[in-house]
Design a protein around this motif. Structure first.
Motif, PDB file in Angstrom:
ATOM      1  N   LYS A  86      -2.974  38.271 -34.296  1.00 11.12           N
ATOM      2  CA  LYS A  86      -2.285  36.979 -34.167  1.00 11.12           C
ATOM      3  C   LYS A  86      -1.247  36.808 -35.279  1.00 11.12           C
ATOM      4  CE  LYS A  86      -5.792  34.609 -31.452  1.00 11.12           C
ATOM      5  NZ  LYS A  86      -6.863  33.596 -31.416  1.00 11.12           N
ATOM      6  N   GLY A  87      -1.514  37.355 -36.465  1.00 12.86           N
ATOM      7  CA  GLY A  87      -0.523  37.317 -37.535  1.00 12.86           C
ATOM      8  C   GLY A  87       0.745  38.068 -37.147  1.00 12.86           C
ATOM      9  N   VAL A  88       0.588  39.216 -36.497  1.00 11.44           N
ATOM     10  CA  VAL A  88       1.750  39.984 -36.030  1.00 11.44           C
ATOM     11  C   VAL A  88       2.519  39.180 -34.985  1.00 11.44           C
ATOM     12  CG1 VAL A  88       2.464  42.070 -34.772  1.00 11.44           C
ATOM     13  CG2 VAL A  88       0.750  42.228 -36.604  1.00 11.44           C
ATOM     14  N   LEU A  89       1.795  38.513 -34.097  1.00 14.24           N
ATOM     15  CA  LEU A  89       2.459  37.689 -33.080  1.00 14.24           C
ATOM     16  C   LEU A  89       3.215  36.532 -33.731  1.00 14.24           C
ATOM     17  CD1 LEU A  89      -0.384  37.689 -30.409  1.00 14.24           C
ATOM     18  CD2 LEU A  89       1.855  38.810 -30.198  1.00 14.24           C
ATOM     19  N   ILE A  90       2.612  35.875 -34.709  1.00 19.96           N
ATOM     20  CA  ILE A  90       3.270  34.766 -35.403  1.00 19.96           C
ATOM     21  C   ILE A  90       4.522  35.253 -36.129  1.00 19.96           C
ATOM     22  CG2 ILE A  90       3.022  33.170 -37.365  1.00 19.96           C
ATOM     23  CD1 ILE A  90       0.088  32.789 -36.386  1.00 19.96           C
ATOM     24  N   LEU A  91       4.422  36.394 -36.777  1.00 19.57           N
ATOM     25  CA  LEU A  91       5.576  36.968 -37.464  1.00 19.57           C
ATOM     26  C   LEU A  91       6.761  37.094 -36.510  1.00 19.57           C
ATOM     27  CD1 LEU A  91       6.782  38.491 -39.981  1.00 19.57           C
ATOM     28  CD2 LEU A  91       5.981  40.575 -38.856  1.00 19.57           C
TER      29      LEU A  91
END
Length: 161
Positions: free
Chosen positions: A58-63
């Motif tokens: 999810k962090g990669v998606l938010i980035l």
């Protein structure tokens, strides 16, 4: 078997829309999963491994400013990464989809068989690979963004002098 320590778990806090905060949370869940405390069921530790992988993705998606559903289905989340062609997903990270089984059902008595030592070790290895993959994407991007912002501030100060 001892596990390799990850980068800092407790560090600077960031706003919830900052991918670094999601990475911090992933590291925290992974640290909990790696902590072999007497009396803690392996499936509960596997749940924390699942959470680490989920939050890292999810962090990669938010980035990448990709909205995602608040689900625990790692295959669905990885599908978004692939669909949006955000970055390469190595085979070890694809294996994170297998952790979804620990997201809900493993937390309730009798729904799944108790996790074995082998399943626990696999869950930890997959979660570690997923968190490291996300670190390799999020940290350089955020450092680059901070350098650009700092340079922009310097340029603005220079222009007003």
């Amino acid at each position: 078997m001892p596990h390799k320590p990850l980068k800092r778990v407790q560090g600077e806090r960031f706003p919830p829309d900052d991918p670094r905060e999601w990475l911090n949370r992933a590291r925290s869940n992974l640290a909990q999963a790696q902590a072999r405390i007497k009396g803690v069921y392996l499936e509960d530790l596997c749940f924390n491994a699942q959470q680490a992988a989920e939050k890292a993705i999810k962090g990669v998606l938010i980035l990448n400013q990709v909205e995602f559903p608040y689900v625990h289905d790692i295959a669905e989340l990885l599908g978004l990464v692939i669909e949006k062609a955000l970055c390469d997903v190595p085979a070890g990270v694809y294996r994170a989809a297998s952790l979804t089984r620990y997201a809900v059902m493993a937390r309730y008595p009798g729904v799944l068989d108790p996790a074995t030592e082998e399943q626990y070790e696999e869950a930890i290895a997959v979660a570690e690979a997923t968190v490291r993959w996300a670190e390799g994407i999020i940290e350089p991007a955020c450092e680059s963004r901070e350098r650009r912002e700092t340079q922009s501030e310097v340029d603005d100060d220079t222009a007003t002098d």
